[in-house]
Design a protein around this motif. Structure first.
Motif, PDB file in Angstrom:
ATOM      1  N   PRO A 168       2.636  -9.539   2.482  1.00 32.62           N
ATOM      2  CA  PRO A 168       2.791 -10.722   2.403  1.00 32.62           C
ATOM      3  C   PRO A 168       3.895 -11.361   3.135  1.00 32.62           C
ATOM      4  CG  PRO A 168       3.710  -9.214   0.453  1.00 32.62           C
ATOM      5  CD  PRO A 168       2.885  -8.332   1.389  1.00 32.62           C
ATOM      6  N   GLY A 227      -0.593 -13.969   4.424  1.00 33.33           N
ATOM      7  CA  GLY A 227      -0.304 -12.588   4.864  1.00 33.33           C
ATOM      8  C   GLY A 227      -0.786 -11.985   5.845  1.00 33.33           C
ATOM      9  N   VAL A 263      -2.494  -5.565   1.928  1.00 31.95           N
ATOM     10  CA  VAL A 263      -2.052  -6.897   2.511  1.00 31.95           C
ATOM     11  C   VAL A 263      -0.644  -6.944   2.538  1.00 31.95           C
ATOM     12  CG1 VAL A 263      -2.335  -9.220   2.021  1.00 31.95           C
ATOM     13  CG2 VAL A 263      -4.102  -8.056   1.383  1.00 31.95           C
ATOM     14  N   ARG A 277      -0.297 -18.792  -0.242  1.00 28.92           N
ATOM     15  CA  ARG A 277       0.264 -17.664   0.395  1.00 28.92           C
ATOM     16  C   ARG A 277      -0.237 -17.227   1.491  1.00 28.92           C
ATOM     17  NH1 ARG A 277       2.397 -13.292  -3.792  1.00 28.92           N
ATOM     18  NH2 ARG A 277       3.514 -12.674  -1.657  1.00 28.92           N
TER      19      ARG A 277
END
Length: 260
Positions: A216, A157, A214, A155
Protein backbone atom coordinates in the motif's frame (compact mmCIF):
# COMPACT_ATOMS: atom_id res chain seq x y z
CA UNK A 1 85.42 34.05 -27.36
CA UNK A 2 81.88 33.16 -27.91
CA UNK A 3 80.50 35.45 -30.51
CA UNK A 4 77.08 33.70 -30.78
CA UNK A 5 74.14 35.80 -29.86
CA UNK A 6 70.82 34.60 -28.45
CA UNK A 7 68.12 34.37 -31.05
CA UNK A 8 65.69 37.17 -30.86
CA UNK A 9 62.24 36.13 -29.75
CA UNK A 10 59.60 36.16 -32.40
CA UNK A 11 57.57 39.33 -32.32
CA UNK A 12 54.20 38.88 -30.71
CA UNK A 13 51.29 39.46 -32.97
CA UNK A 14 48.59 41.60 -31.55
CA UNK A 15 45.33 39.72 -31.60
CA UNK A 16 42.82 41.21 -33.88
CA UNK A 17 40.02 43.00 -32.15
CA UNK A 18 37.63 41.58 -34.72
CA UNK A 19 38.94 37.99 -34.61
CA UNK A 20 35.91 36.38 -32.98
CA UNK A 21 33.31 38.08 -35.22
CA UNK A 22 35.49 37.19 -38.21
CA UNK A 23 35.49 33.50 -37.24
CA UNK A 24 31.72 33.61 -36.76
CA UNK A 25 31.26 35.14 -40.20
CA UNK A 26 33.55 32.53 -41.77
CA UNK A 27 31.58 29.77 -40.06
CA UNK A 28 28.38 31.26 -41.35
CA UNK A 29 27.11 32.39 -37.93
CA UNK A 30 25.87 35.78 -36.91
CA UNK A 31 27.21 37.34 -33.71
CA UNK A 32 24.88 36.51 -30.83
CA UNK A 33 22.58 34.37 -32.97
CA UNK A 34 22.85 31.28 -30.76
CA UNK A 35 22.17 33.32 -27.63
CA UNK A 36 19.16 34.98 -29.23
CA UNK A 37 17.82 31.64 -30.50
CA UNK A 38 18.13 30.05 -27.05
CA UNK A 39 16.32 32.98 -25.48
CA UNK A 40 13.49 32.84 -28.02
CA UNK A 41 13.19 29.10 -27.56
CA UNK A 42 12.97 29.58 -23.80
CA UNK A 43 10.25 32.21 -24.23
CA UNK A 44 8.29 29.86 -26.48
CA UNK A 45 8.50 26.91 -24.08
CA UNK A 46 7.52 29.10 -21.13
CA UNK A 47 4.54 30.46 -23.03
CA UNK A 48 3.56 26.94 -24.10
CA UNK A 49 3.60 25.75 -20.49
CA UNK A 50 1.27 28.61 -19.52
CA UNK A 51 -1.04 28.61 -22.53
CA UNK A 52 -1.21 24.85 -23.22
CA UNK A 53 -3.11 23.67 -20.11
CA UNK A 54 -5.46 26.67 -20.24
CA UNK A 55 -6.27 26.14 -23.92
CA UNK A 56 -6.87 22.40 -23.51
CA UNK A 57 -9.04 22.95 -20.43
CA UNK A 58 -11.16 25.56 -22.21
CA UNK A 59 -11.50 23.28 -25.25
CA UNK A 60 -12.63 20.28 -23.15
CA UNK A 61 -15.13 22.37 -21.16
CA UNK A 62 -16.52 23.96 -24.33
CA UNK A 63 -16.82 20.55 -26.00
CA UNK A 64 -18.69 19.12 -23.00
CA UNK A 65 -21.09 22.08 -22.86
CA UNK A 66 -21.89 21.77 -26.56
CA UNK A 67 -22.34 17.99 -26.20
CA UNK A 68 -24.87 18.35 -23.38
CA UNK A 69 -26.65 21.17 -25.22
CA UNK A 70 -26.99 18.96 -28.29
CA UNK A 71 -28.61 16.25 -26.14
CA UNK A 72 -30.90 18.38 -23.96
CA UNK A 73 -32.07 21.24 -26.18
CA UNK A 74 -33.94 19.08 -28.74
CA UNK A 75 -36.22 17.68 -25.99
CA UNK A 76 -37.01 21.10 -24.49
CA UNK A 77 -39.91 23.08 -26.00
CA UNK A 78 -38.60 26.03 -28.03
CA UNK A 79 -40.54 28.61 -26.00
CA UNK A 80 -38.49 27.69 -22.94
CA UNK A 81 -35.16 28.33 -24.63
CA UNK A 82 -33.46 31.76 -24.75
CA UNK A 83 -32.88 31.37 -28.49
CA UNK A 84 -36.63 31.76 -28.99
CA UNK A 85 -36.42 35.37 -27.75
CA UNK A 86 -32.80 36.27 -28.57
CA UNK A 87 -31.16 36.54 -32.01
CA UNK A 88 -28.21 34.40 -30.88
CA UNK A 89 -27.64 31.06 -29.19
CA UNK A 90 -26.78 30.94 -25.50
CA UNK A 91 -24.32 28.13 -24.70
CA UNK A 92 -24.69 26.21 -21.46
CA UNK A 93 -28.49 26.33 -21.23
CA UNK A 94 -28.76 22.62 -21.94
CA UNK A 95 -26.13 21.86 -19.29
CA UNK A 96 -28.02 23.89 -16.67
CA UNK A 97 -31.31 22.24 -17.58
CA UNK A 98 -29.68 18.80 -17.52
CA UNK A 99 -28.19 19.33 -14.05
CA UNK A 100 -31.53 20.66 -12.81
CA UNK A 101 -33.35 17.66 -14.26
CA UNK A 102 -30.98 15.20 -12.61
CA UNK A 103 -31.46 16.96 -9.26
CA UNK A 104 -35.24 16.82 -9.66
CA UNK A 105 -35.10 13.09 -10.41
CA UNK A 106 -32.94 12.55 -7.33
CA UNK A 107 -35.38 14.52 -5.18
CA UNK A 108 -38.35 12.54 -6.50
CA UNK A 109 -36.58 9.24 -5.93
CA UNK A 110 -36.06 10.11 -2.27
CA UNK A 111 -39.81 9.81 -1.52
CA UNK A 112 -42.19 6.91 -1.78
CA UNK A 113 -43.79 8.00 -5.04
CA UNK A 114 -40.44 8.32 -6.81
CA UNK A 115 -39.19 4.97 -5.54
CA UNK A 116 -42.37 3.33 -6.82
CA UNK A 117 -41.88 4.78 -10.27
CA UNK A 118 -38.22 3.69 -10.32
CA UNK A 119 -39.13 0.16 -9.25
CA UNK A 120 -41.75 -0.15 -11.99
CA UNK A 121 -39.29 1.17 -14.55
CA UNK A 122 -36.68 -1.38 -13.45
CA UNK A 123 -39.27 -4.15 -13.71
CA UNK A 124 -40.00 -3.15 -17.29
CA UNK A 125 -36.31 -3.05 -18.19
CA UNK A 126 -35.74 -6.43 -16.52
CA UNK A 127 -38.14 -8.06 -19.00
CA UNK A 128 -36.14 -6.95 -22.02
CA UNK A 129 -33.56 -9.61 -22.96
CA UNK A 130 -30.66 -7.43 -24.13
CA UNK A 131 -31.45 -4.17 -22.38
CA UNK A 132 -31.63 -5.72 -18.91
CA UNK A 133 -28.03 -6.98 -18.96
CA UNK A 134 -26.73 -3.60 -20.11
CA UNK A 135 -28.84 -1.76 -17.53
CA UNK A 136 -27.81 -3.98 -14.62
CA UNK A 137 -24.13 -3.68 -15.49
CA UNK A 138 -24.25 0.10 -15.82
CA UNK A 139 -26.30 0.47 -12.63
CA UNK A 140 -23.85 -1.63 -10.65
CA UNK A 141 -20.90 0.39 -11.98
CA UNK A 142 -22.55 3.72 -11.14
CA UNK A 143 -23.59 2.53 -7.68
CA UNK A 144 -20.07 1.29 -6.95
CA UNK A 145 -18.23 4.35 -8.25
CA UNK A 146 -20.58 7.05 -6.95
CA UNK A 147 -21.51 5.46 -3.65
CA UNK A 148 -20.40 7.46 -0.61
CA UNK A 149 -19.66 4.30 1.37
CA UNK A 150 -17.87 2.54 -1.46
CA UNK A 151 -14.20 1.81 -1.01
CA UNK A 152 -13.33 1.32 -4.67
CA UNK A 153 -10.42 3.19 -6.16
CA UNK A 154 -9.71 5.06 -2.95
CA UNK A 155 -6.33 3.49 -2.28
CA UNK A 156 -3.18 3.02 -4.35
CA UNK A 157 -0.61 0.26 -4.13
CA UNK A 158 2.27 -1.50 -5.85
CA UNK A 159 2.59 -5.04 -7.14
CA UNK A 160 5.55 -6.80 -8.70
CA UNK A 161 4.90 -6.83 -12.43
CA UNK A 162 5.89 -8.09 -14.99
CA UNK A 163 8.57 -9.89 -12.95
CA UNK A 164 10.18 -9.88 -9.55
CA UNK A 165 11.98 -6.66 -8.80
CA UNK A 166 9.80 -4.50 -11.07
CA UNK A 167 6.82 -2.69 -9.59
CA UNK A 168 3.66 -1.28 -11.15
CA UNK A 169 1.06 1.11 -9.75
CA UNK A 170 -2.37 -0.40 -9.12
CA UNK A 171 -5.68 0.89 -7.81
CA UNK A 172 -7.33 -1.26 -5.15
CA UNK A 173 -10.82 -2.23 -6.29
CA UNK A 174 -12.00 -4.46 -3.43
CA UNK A 175 -12.60 -8.13 -2.80
CA UNK A 176 -12.71 -10.56 -5.75
CA UNK A 177 -15.70 -12.75 -6.56
CA UNK A 178 -16.26 -15.65 -4.16
CA UNK A 179 -15.52 -18.28 -6.83
CA UNK A 180 -12.14 -16.68 -7.63
CA UNK A 181 -11.27 -16.52 -3.94
CA UNK A 182 -12.13 -20.19 -3.42
CA UNK A 183 -10.25 -21.54 -6.45
CA UNK A 184 -7.00 -19.57 -6.33
CA UNK A 185 -6.99 -18.08 -2.84
CA UNK A 186 -5.78 -21.26 -1.12
CA UNK A 187 -6.87 -19.85 2.23
CA UNK A 188 -5.09 -16.52 1.71
CA UNK A 189 -7.15 -13.32 1.42
CA UNK A 190 -7.33 -12.08 -2.14
CA UNK A 191 -7.89 -8.60 -3.51
CA UNK A 192 -8.91 -7.20 -6.89
CA UNK A 193 -6.67 -4.50 -8.33
CA UNK A 194 -6.74 -2.49 -11.53
CA UNK A 195 -3.38 -1.85 -13.17
CA UNK A 196 -3.69 1.08 -15.62
CA UNK A 197 -1.67 1.48 -18.77
CA UNK A 198 0.26 4.72 -19.11
CA UNK A 199 -0.30 7.28 -20.45
CA UNK A 200 -3.93 6.17 -21.00
CA UNK A 201 -5.32 5.10 -17.61
CA UNK A 202 -8.71 4.15 -19.06
CA UNK A 203 -7.19 0.88 -20.28
CA UNK A 204 -5.40 -1.68 -18.18
CA UNK A 205 -5.60 -5.10 -16.54
CA UNK A 206 -7.89 -6.48 -13.83
CA UNK A 207 -5.68 -8.62 -11.60
CA UNK A 208 -6.56 -10.92 -8.70
CA UNK A 209 -3.64 -11.02 -6.30
CA UNK A 210 -3.02 -12.01 -2.71
CA UNK A 211 -3.43 -9.10 -0.33
CA UNK A 212 -0.02 -9.82 1.19
CA UNK A 213 1.65 -9.16 -2.19
CA UNK A 214 0.22 -5.64 -2.49
CA UNK A 215 2.35 -2.82 -1.09
CA UNK A 216 0.00 0.00 0.00
CA UNK A 217 1.03 3.59 -0.74
CA UNK A 218 0.09 6.85 0.90
CA UNK A 219 -0.49 8.48 -2.50
CA UNK A 220 -3.94 9.74 -3.33
CA UNK A 221 -5.77 8.45 -6.37
CA UNK A 222 -5.34 11.84 -8.07
CA UNK A 223 -1.57 11.87 -7.57
CA UNK A 224 -1.27 8.30 -8.83
CA UNK A 225 -3.36 9.16 -11.88
CA UNK A 226 -1.07 12.13 -12.61
CA UNK A 227 1.92 9.82 -12.38
CA UNK A 228 0.36 7.35 -14.82
CA UNK A 229 -0.89 9.93 -17.33
CA UNK A 230 2.45 11.76 -17.44
CA UNK A 231 4.36 8.48 -17.87
CA UNK A 232 6.24 9.16 -14.63
CA UNK A 233 7.28 12.72 -15.50
CA UNK A 234 5.02 14.51 -13.02
CA UNK A 235 5.96 13.67 -9.44
CA UNK A 236 3.19 13.72 -6.83
CA UNK A 237 2.82 16.93 -4.85
CA UNK A 238 3.43 15.01 -1.64
CA UNK A 239 6.88 13.95 -2.82
CA UNK A 240 7.75 17.54 -3.70
CA UNK A 241 6.72 18.70 -0.23
CA UNK A 242 8.82 15.96 1.37
CA UNK A 243 11.86 17.04 -0.66
CA UNK A 244 11.37 20.67 0.40
CA UNK A 245 11.08 19.63 4.05
CA UNK A 246 14.22 17.52 3.72
CA UNK A 247 16.14 20.50 2.33
CA UNK A 248 14.96 22.74 5.15
CA UNK A 249 15.70 20.13 7.83
CA UNK A 250 17.80 21.67 10.66
CA UNK A 251 21.34 20.47 11.18
CA UNK A 252 22.04 17.97 13.95
CA UNK A 253 23.33 19.31 17.24
CA UNK A 254 26.87 18.04 16.75
CA UNK A 255 27.09 19.81 13.34
CA UNK A 256 26.04 23.21 14.62
CA UNK A 257 28.73 25.82 14.89
CA UNK A 258 29.83 26.58 18.44
CA UNK A 259 28.64 29.85 19.86
CA UNK A 260 31.57 32.20 20.56
Amino acid sequence: MNTSTDPKPAPRTKPSEHGEPLRQLVAGEEPGSSHLGARLRGYFLTGLIVVGPVAITVYVVWWFINLVDAWVKPIVPPQYLPEHYLPFSVPGVGLILGITGVMVVGALTANLFGRTLVSYSEMMLARMPIVRSVYRTLKQIFETVLSKNGGSFKRVGLIEFPRRGLYAIVFLAGEPPLEVDEKIGDGNPMITVFMPNGPNPTTGFIIFVQASEVIPLDLSVEDAAKLVVSAGLVAPDQQERLRELAKRKPKPVHEEEPVV
